[in-house]
Design a protein around this motif. Structure first.
Motif, mmCIF file in Angstrom:
data_model
loop_
_atom_site.group_PDB
_atom_site.id
_atom_site.type_symbol
_atom_site.label_atom_id
_atom_site.label_comp_id
_atom_site.label_asym_id
_atom_site.label_seq_id
_atom_site.Cartn_x
_atom_site.Cartn_y
_atom_site.Cartn_z
ATOM 1 N N PHE A 255 44.537 31.607 35.819
ATOM 2 C CA PHE A 255 43.028 32.173 35.861
ATOM 3 C C PHE A 255 42.724 33.048 34.839
ATOM 4 O O PHE A 255 41.624 32.805 33.984
ATOM 5 N N ASN A 323 38.495 32.330 43.107
ATOM 6 C CA ASN A 323 38.317 32.216 41.772
ATOM 7 C C ASN A 323 37.592 31.184 41.222
ATOM 8 O O ASN A 323 36.765 31.322 40.465
ATOM 9 N N MET A 380 35.847 36.550 40.133
ATOM 10 C CA MET A 380 36.913 36.407 39.417
ATOM 11 C C MET A 380 37.963 37.541 39.184
ATOM 12 O O MET A 380 39.355 37.526 39.266
ATOM 13 N N TRP A 384 42.017 37.867 40.491
ATOM 14 C CA TRP A 384 42.967 38.282 39.728
ATOM 15 C C TRP A 384 44.214 39.206 40.103
ATOM 16 O O TRP A 384 45.415 39.080 39.690
#
Length: 441
Positions: A255, A323, A380, A384
């Motif tokens: 990611f 994501n 996002m 993470w």
């Protein structure tokens, strides 16, 4: 090659008016943040590491540990690691040399108050690829244990990056007093602490090297990925090879590497951001770029070294989907904006025309909120942190911090737009009422 294409100019005194309003609660806030950022960087390590007894350590033990550390004369000395400092200096030098020798186009930024357009060399993505190639080859040749030194010398690298941030902050502040320097509108208050922190000069440079954009894109951002790779190597050593590295660690690496690579590949987009066009370069951006990004944003990967979590296929798919959704919103929203700024409108989006002739999008992602790219960024950020599980809230520090940062940026941008567009901005806000999260905020 000159870094500036000249057009027209005005008397410098008129271009550098005195700053009359403060951000961050003025000089007291700047003073506290200047100490608070390094303190928090160290705290996130000592409050979440295997050497300190957990994440966090047992709460009753924290006061005794803190008193013992502060009363121990060797504690502050232990924060310095000469070998780590030399490594960090070599890394920074590598980035400078790569900027100088790797080929890259020179592009113009936005028009400044002088009527000039500064030129920037575009090769951050090439620097990233070179760094990835060298580090990958080194690991393949010498094994994962050869690249675990960042994990083992963590505090030394943090201290080295802080020293570099301080040196640069003092240098650019002192050089901003040279004749002809163009100052940031928000960094010329006359108060040393505030101007040193916020950044007095708009575009400090050494020759054609623009210090601000260089730091924004290269040393800290690429080091973010290298730190994560070191965390993967440390876990691989402990688990008997890369084949046994946990799915959670691979997700975090994938990611964040993709996020960095995407930003560097789209390097020209940064030259229209507020950091480049409006803010000066001082300790705030220096410590953020060089220390905070590589050593705070990697908290999740560092946590997964000593708290190894297997997600399994279903949870992996869920986190991956979140994501991807965030990235799609982030990239598609930015694509709409960039197309529109460059005179293209392939989606036939609606827009509002102000009295000054400026056009503001009111449909597509930009009709759902005034900062839809921030919404994608937040999704996002959550993706993470989710691979770290829910055993500790500390690994979700990044999500909370990033939300506060984006809200602050949104408010700054709204204030600037209100000054620029006047009553038209009020009309626009009625057309697009949500700030970041559609139908929520």
């Amino acid at each position: 090659m000159s870094s500036v294409t000249k057009a027209k100019s005005e008397p410098l005194a008129d271009l550098n008016p005195r700053t009359t309003s403060y951000e961050f609660l003025g000089p007291p806030g700047a003073f506290l943040i200047s100490f608070g950022v390094p303190f928090m960087t160290y705290l996130l390590y000592f409050g979440c590491s295997e050497t300190s007894g957990g994440c966090p350590p047992s709460l009753p033990s924290i006061p005794d540990r803190l008193v013992a550390a502060l009363s121990d004369k060797t504690f502050l000395v232990s924060l310095w690691d000469t070998e780590a400092s030399l490594m960090y200096l070599a890394w920074y030098a590598f980035c400078v040399v790569a900027w100088a020798v790797l080929p890259g186009d020179w592009i113009e930024g936005v028009t400044m108050r002088t009527g000039e357009k500064k030129k920037y060399k575009i090769n951050a993505f090439s620097t990233f690829l070179l760094a990835m190639g060298i580090s990958s080859g080194y690991i393949l040749r010498n094994g994962p244990e050869s690249f675990t030194f960042i994990y083992k010398k963590w505090i030394g690298f943090v201290t080295a990056s802080l020293v570099m941030s301080l040196v640069q902050a003092f240098y650019v502040y002192a050089s901003s007093f040279r004749p002809g320097a163009l100052l940031a509108l928000g960094g010329n208050s006359g108060n040393f602490i505030y101007d040193w922190y916020i950044g007095r000069e708009l575009n400090p440079s050494i020759g054609s090297l623009d210090i601000k954009s260089f730091n924004e894109l290269r040393p800290g951002l690429i080091l973010w990925v290298l730190v994560n790779i070191s965390m993967v190597c440390e876990q691989a050593v402990r688990r008997g090879g890369f084949a046994n590295v946990t799915d959670s660690m691979w997700l975090v690496l994938a990611f964040q590497t993709w996020y960095v690579a995407d930003g560097l590949y789209n390097e020209p987009a940064i030259f229209t951001t507020m950091d480049i066009t409006t803010d000066g370069f001082g300790f705030m951006l220096a410590v953020g770029d060089l220390c905070w990004v590589p050593f705070v944003y990697t908290l999740q990967a560092r946590y997964l070294v000593f708290n190894q979590i297997e997600l399994g296929p279903l949870r992996t798919a869920g986190v991956l989907g979140l994501n991807l959704l965030g990235y799609y919103i982030f990239r598609d929203a930015n694509g709409e904006k960039n197309d529109f700024r460059n005179g293209r409108n392939p989606k036939n989006l609606k827009y509002f025309t102000t009295s000054t002739g400026s056009r503001l999008l009111t449909s597509g992602w930009w009709g759902r909120s005034r900062h839809p790219n921030y919404f994608g960024d937040l999704l996002m950020a959550l993706a993470w942190s989710l691979p770290t599980g829910f055993e500790t809230p500390i690994t979700y520090f990044y999500v909370v911090y990033f939300a506060v940062l984006l809200v602050h940026r949104q408010r700054r941008d709204d204030e600037n737009c209100e000054k620029k567009y006047g009553e038209d901005w009020e009309t626009y806000k009625k057309l697009v009422p949500y700030r970041i999260i559609p139908y929520v905020y």
